[in-house]
Design a protein around this motif. Structure first.
Motif, PDB file in Angstrom:
ATOM      1  N   ASP A  35       0.826  -1.207   0.000  1.00 37.22           N
ATOM      2  CA  ASP A  35       0.000   0.000   0.000  1.00 37.22           C
ATOM      3  C   ASP A  35       0.857   1.252   0.000  1.00 37.22           C
ATOM      4  OD1 ASP A  35      -2.382  -1.350  -0.114  1.00 37.22           O
ATOM      5  OD2 ASP A  35      -2.720  -1.332   2.057  1.00 37.22           O
ATOM      6  N   ALA A  36       1.954   1.233   0.744  1.00 33.65           N
ATOM      7  CA  ALA A  36       2.845   2.389   0.778  1.00 33.65           C
ATOM      8  C   ALA A  36       3.453   2.626  -0.603  1.00 33.65           C
ATOM      9  CB  ALA A  36       3.943   2.174   1.811  1.00 33.65           C
ATOM     10  N   GLN A  37       3.787   1.557  -1.307  1.00 34.68           N
ATOM     11  CA  GLN A  37       4.331   1.707  -2.651  1.00 34.68           C
ATOM     12  C   GLN A  37       3.280   2.275  -3.606  1.00 34.68           C
ATOM     13  OE1 GLN A  37       6.933  -1.562  -4.153  1.00 34.68           O
ATOM     14  NE2 GLN A  37       6.480  -2.548  -2.187  1.00 34.68           N
ATOM     15  N   ARG A  38       2.061   1.794  -3.500  1.00 40.20           N
ATOM     16  CA  ARG A  38       0.993   2.285  -4.380  1.00 40.20           C
ATOM     17  C   ARG A  38       0.746   3.772  -4.187  1.00 40.20           C
ATOM     18  NH1 ARG A  38      -1.160  -3.086  -4.398  1.00 40.20           N
ATOM     19  NH2 ARG A  38      -1.742  -2.926  -2.196  1.00 40.20           N
ATOM     20  N   GLN A  39       0.913   4.259  -2.952  1.00 38.02           N
ATOM     21  CA  GLN A  39       0.684   5.677  -2.692  1.00 38.02           C
ATOM     22  C   GLN A  39       1.676   6.560  -3.438  1.00 38.02           C
ATOM     23  OE1 GLN A  39       0.658   6.150   1.576  1.00 38.02           O
ATOM     24  NE2 GLN A  39      -1.143   4.833   1.836  1.00 38.02           N
ATOM     25  N   GLY A  40       2.822   5.998  -3.813  1.00 43.79           N
ATOM     26  CA  GLY A  40       3.820   6.770  -4.555  1.00 43.79           C
ATOM     27  C   GLY A  40       3.708   6.641  -6.055  1.00 43.79           C
ATOM     28  N   LEU A  41       2.633   5.984  -6.519  1.00 40.54           N
ATOM     29  CA  LEU A  41       2.459   5.743  -7.948  1.00 40.54           C
ATOM     30  C   LEU A  41       1.303   6.569  -8.501  1.00 40.54           C
ATOM     31  CD1 LEU A  41       2.816   1.854  -7.938  1.00 40.54           C
ATOM     32  CD2 LEU A  41       4.497   3.512  -8.743  1.00 40.54           C
ATOM     33  N   PRO A  42       1.554   7.478  -9.427  1.00 41.09           N
ATOM     34  CA  PRO A  42       0.456   8.233 -10.026  1.00 41.09           C
ATOM     35  C   PRO A  42      -0.623   7.338 -10.640  1.00 41.09           C
ATOM     36  CG  PRO A  42       2.526   9.286 -10.566  1.00 41.09           C
ATOM     37  CD  PRO A  42       2.873   7.991  -9.871  1.00 41.09           C
ATOM     38  N   LEU A  43      -0.237   6.184 -11.186  1.00 43.18           N
ATOM     39  CA  LEU A  43      -1.225   5.274 -11.761  1.00 43.18           C
ATOM     40  C   LEU A  43      -1.974   4.485 -10.695  1.00 43.18           C
ATOM     41  CD1 LEU A  43       0.558   3.880 -14.945  1.00 43.18           C
ATOM     42  CD2 LEU A  43      -1.151   5.689 -14.779  1.00 43.18           C
ATOM     43  N   GLY A  44      -1.423   4.461  -9.480  1.00 46.87           N
ATOM     44  CA  GLY A  44      -2.150   3.887  -8.361  1.00 46.87           C
ATOM     45  C   GLY A  44      -2.149   2.380  -8.248  1.00 46.87           C
ATOM     46  N   HIS A  45      -1.382   1.697  -9.064  1.00 47.97           N
ATOM     47  CA  HIS A  45      -1.367   0.237  -8.977  1.00 47.97           C
ATOM     48  C   HIS A  45      -0.006  -0.300  -9.405  1.00 47.97           C
ATOM     49  CE1 HIS A  45      -1.572  -0.310 -13.379  1.00 47.97           C
ATOM     50  NE2 HIS A  45      -2.411   0.704 -13.364  1.00 47.97           N
ATOM     51  N   PHE A  46       0.299  -1.519  -8.967  1.00 49.29           N
ATOM     52  CA  PHE A  46       1.530  -2.194  -9.366  1.00 49.29           C
ATOM     53  C   PHE A  46       1.489  -2.517 -10.861  1.00 49.29           C
ATOM     54  CE2 PHE A  46       2.560  -2.265  -5.118  1.00 49.29           C
ATOM     55  CZ  PHE A  46       3.571  -3.143  -4.751  1.00 49.29           C
ATOM     56  N   GLY A  47       2.674  -2.631 -11.437  1.00 45.33           N
ATOM     57  CA  GLY A  47       2.779  -3.145 -12.784  1.00 45.33           C
ATOM     58  C   GLY A  47       2.927  -4.657 -12.761  1.00 45.33           C
ATOM     59  N   SER A  48       3.002  -5.238 -13.943  1.00 43.70           N
ATOM     60  CA  SER A  48       3.225  -6.676 -14.067  1.00 43.70           C
ATOM     61  C   SER A  48       4.573  -6.914 -14.722  1.00 43.70           C
ATOM     62  CB  SER A  48       2.126  -7.328 -14.912  1.00 43.70           C
ATOM     63  OG  SER A  48       2.289  -6.991 -16.283  1.00 43.70           O
ATOM     64  N   ALA A  49       5.094  -8.118 -14.545  1.00 43.93           N
ATOM     65  CA  ALA A  49       6.349  -8.467 -15.204  1.00 43.93           C
ATOM     66  C   ALA A  49       6.223  -8.346 -16.709  1.00 43.93           C
ATOM     67  CB  ALA A  49       6.750  -9.891 -14.809  1.00 43.93           C
ATOM     68  N   ASP A  50       5.035  -8.574 -17.242  1.00 44.51           N
ATOM     69  CA  ASP A  50       4.828  -8.454 -18.685  1.00 44.51           C
ATOM     70  C   ASP A  50       4.978  -7.017 -19.168  1.00 44.51           C
ATOM     71  OD1 ASP A  50       4.407 -11.170 -19.054  1.00 44.51           O
ATOM     72  OD2 ASP A  50       2.230 -11.008 -18.787  1.00 44.51           O
ATOM     73  N   ASP A  51       4.699  -6.041 -18.303  1.00 42.99           N
ATOM     74  CA  ASP A  51       4.893  -4.644 -18.677  1.00 42.99           C
ATOM     75  C   ASP A  51       6.375  -4.363 -18.960  1.00 42.99           C
ATOM     76  OD1 ASP A  51       2.174  -3.907 -18.372  1.00 42.99           O
ATOM     77  OD2 ASP A  51       2.458  -3.653 -16.212  1.00 42.99           O
ATOM     78  N   VAL A  52       7.234  -4.906 -18.116  1.00 39.82           N
ATOM     79  CA  VAL A  52       8.677  -4.732 -18.308  1.00 39.82           C
ATOM     80  C   VAL A  52       9.127  -5.509 -19.539  1.00 39.82           C
ATOM     81  CG1 VAL A  52      10.950  -4.976 -17.256  1.00 39.82           C
ATOM     82  CG2 VAL A  52       8.956  -4.458 -15.820  1.00 39.82           C
ATOM     83  N   ALA A  53       8.616  -6.722 -19.691  1.00 39.78           N
ATOM     84  CA  ALA A  53       8.993  -7.548 -20.847  1.00 39.78           C
ATOM     85  C   ALA A  53       8.623  -6.878 -22.155  1.00 39.78           C
ATOM     86  CB  ALA A  53       8.333  -8.921 -20.733  1.00 39.78           C
ATOM     87  N   ALA A  54       7.503  -6.155 -22.180  1.00 38.82           N
ATOM     88  CA  ALA A  54       7.083  -5.472 -23.401  1.00 38.82           C
ATOM     89  C   ALA A  54       8.094  -4.404 -23.808  1.00 38.82           C
ATOM     90  CB  ALA A  54       5.696  -4.850 -23.207  1.00 38.82           C
ATOM     91  N   MET A  55       8.615  -3.675 -22.823  1.00 37.97           N
ATOM     92  CA  MET A  55       9.622  -2.658 -23.134  1.00 37.97           C
ATOM     93  C   MET A  55      10.916  -3.307 -23.631  1.00 37.97           C
ATOM     94  SD  MET A  55      10.599   0.393 -23.510  1.00 37.97           S
ATOM     95  CE  MET A  55       9.225   1.313 -22.786  1.00 37.97           C
ATOM     96  N   VAL A  56      11.314  -4.403 -22.996  1.00 42.37           N
ATOM     97  CA  VAL A  56      12.516  -5.107 -23.428  1.00 42.37           C
ATOM     98  C   VAL A  56      12.355  -5.602 -24.861  1.00 42.37           C
ATOM     99  CG1 VAL A  56      13.976  -7.135 -23.029  1.00 42.37           C
ATOM    100  CG2 VAL A  56      13.214  -5.734 -21.098  1.00 42.37           C
ATOM    101  N   ALA A  57      11.199  -6.154 -25.182  1.00 40.14           N
ATOM    102  CA  ALA A  57      10.953  -6.637 -26.535  1.00 40.14           C
ATOM    103  C   ALA A  57      11.007  -5.495 -27.543  1.00 40.14           C
ATOM    104  CB  ALA A  57       9.600  -7.342 -26.608  1.00 40.14           C
ATOM    105  N   HIS A  58      10.478  -4.349 -27.167  1.00 40.53           N
ATOM    106  CA  HIS A  58      10.544  -3.175 -28.052  1.00 40.53           C
ATOM    107  C   HIS A  58      12.000  -2.785 -28.335  1.00 40.53           C
ATOM    108  CE1 HIS A  58       9.601   0.724 -29.813  1.00 40.53           C
ATOM    109  NE2 HIS A  58      10.443   1.276 -28.958  1.00 40.53           N
ATOM    110  N   LEU A  59      12.798  -2.712 -27.285  1.00 39.21           N
ATOM    111  CA  LEU A  59      14.197  -2.343 -27.458  1.00 39.21           C
ATOM    112  C   LEU A  59      14.970  -3.401 -28.236  1.00 39.21           C
ATOM    113  CD1 LEU A  59      14.929  -0.911 -23.903  1.00 39.21           C
ATOM    114  CD2 LEU A  59      14.730   0.395 -26.029  1.00 39.21           C
TER     115      LEU A  59
END
Length: 246
Positions: free
Chosen positions: A201-225
């Motif tokens: 919850d403390a981490q979410r409070q520091g996120l403008p989007l308000g929620h955790f990301g997923s590992a697939d979100d990071v993988a998508a950026m890696v695939a793009h690069l």
């Protein structure tokens, strides 16, 4: 035909979490994938089996990123087993979290060995085999630029050093057409940092989007690069952090 058909990737720490998601995503994009693991041959084997079920070749390699000889050997095994290396993703990591006064020098040394030295050794070994169009992608952390709290000095320092390493490698390898970038994940729901943990919850409070990301979100950026979209991106530090660093 997908964008990485004919390419081979090595993902360190690819048996779980972000590393496993990256390995699976690169395979879906057409790459054959080698991945390293330390503690669970079963998990690594499951990732490799999923890749092979999708029609790509896979290779699971036992290698502790704290051991530079094991890291270099993993690169050589990738080339020997899969024929080449086009994409290197330095993902293996640990998360030391202790008050400054309690941090042992061995903890500092291990974090630097896994996050910085291993990335250097792997990049140096891979660069000997990479052709024009090669990609090196280092997985950093949003904490490299903003910790937001105490007890993360060693982790933040090692990930900040990884950014400097990435920029230097981009300069060294650019003339050969090899790009080098660092991706900084923010709070991502993995077994190392679950979205339902006490501190979530403390981490979410520091996120403008308000929620955790997923590992697939990071993988998508890696695939793009790793693909055609990354051909003119090098020396960059790219945040995938839900706005944590904003």
């Amino acid at each position: 035909m997908t964008q990485l058909t004919g390419k081979t990737a090595l993902v360190t720490g690819g048996s779980r979490g972000i590393g496993a998601a990256i390995a699976r995503r690169l395979a879906r994009e057409g790459a054959d994938v080698a991945l390293t693991y330390v503690s669970s041959a079963e998990r690594a084997g499951a990732v490799a089996a999923a890749i092979e079920a999708g029609g790509r070749r896979a290779l699971a390699i036992a290698a502790d990123s704290a051991d530079p000889q094991a890291v270099a050997a993993a690169v050589e095994r990738t080339v020997a087993g899969l024929g080449r290396i086009d994409i290197l993703v330095n993902n293996a990591g640990i998360f030391p979290y202790e008050p400054l006064e309690a941090v042992a020098l061995e903890t500092f040394d291990r974090a630097m060995a896994i996050h910085v030295r291993a990335a250097f050794v792997a990049a140096q070994a891979a660069a000997r085999h990479m052709r024009e169009g090669g990609r090196i992608i280092n997985i950093g952390s949003c904490l490299a630029e903003r910790t937001g709290g105490p007890n993360m000095t060693v982790y933040a320092a090692s990930k900040a050093a990884l950014t400097g390493l990435s920029k230097g490698l981009a300069q060294d390898l650019g003339a050969r057409g090899i790009t080098v970038n660092v991706v900084h994940p923010g709070p991502v729901d993995t077994d190392m940092n679950p979205a339902d943990a006490d501190a979530a919850d403390a981490q979410r409070q520091g996120l403008p989007l308000g929620h955790f990301g997923s590992a697939d979100d990071v993988a998508a950026m890696v695939a793009h690069l790793a693909g055609e979209g990354g051909r003119f991106v090098t020396g960059a530090a790219i945040s995938v952090d839900g706005g944590f660093s904003a």
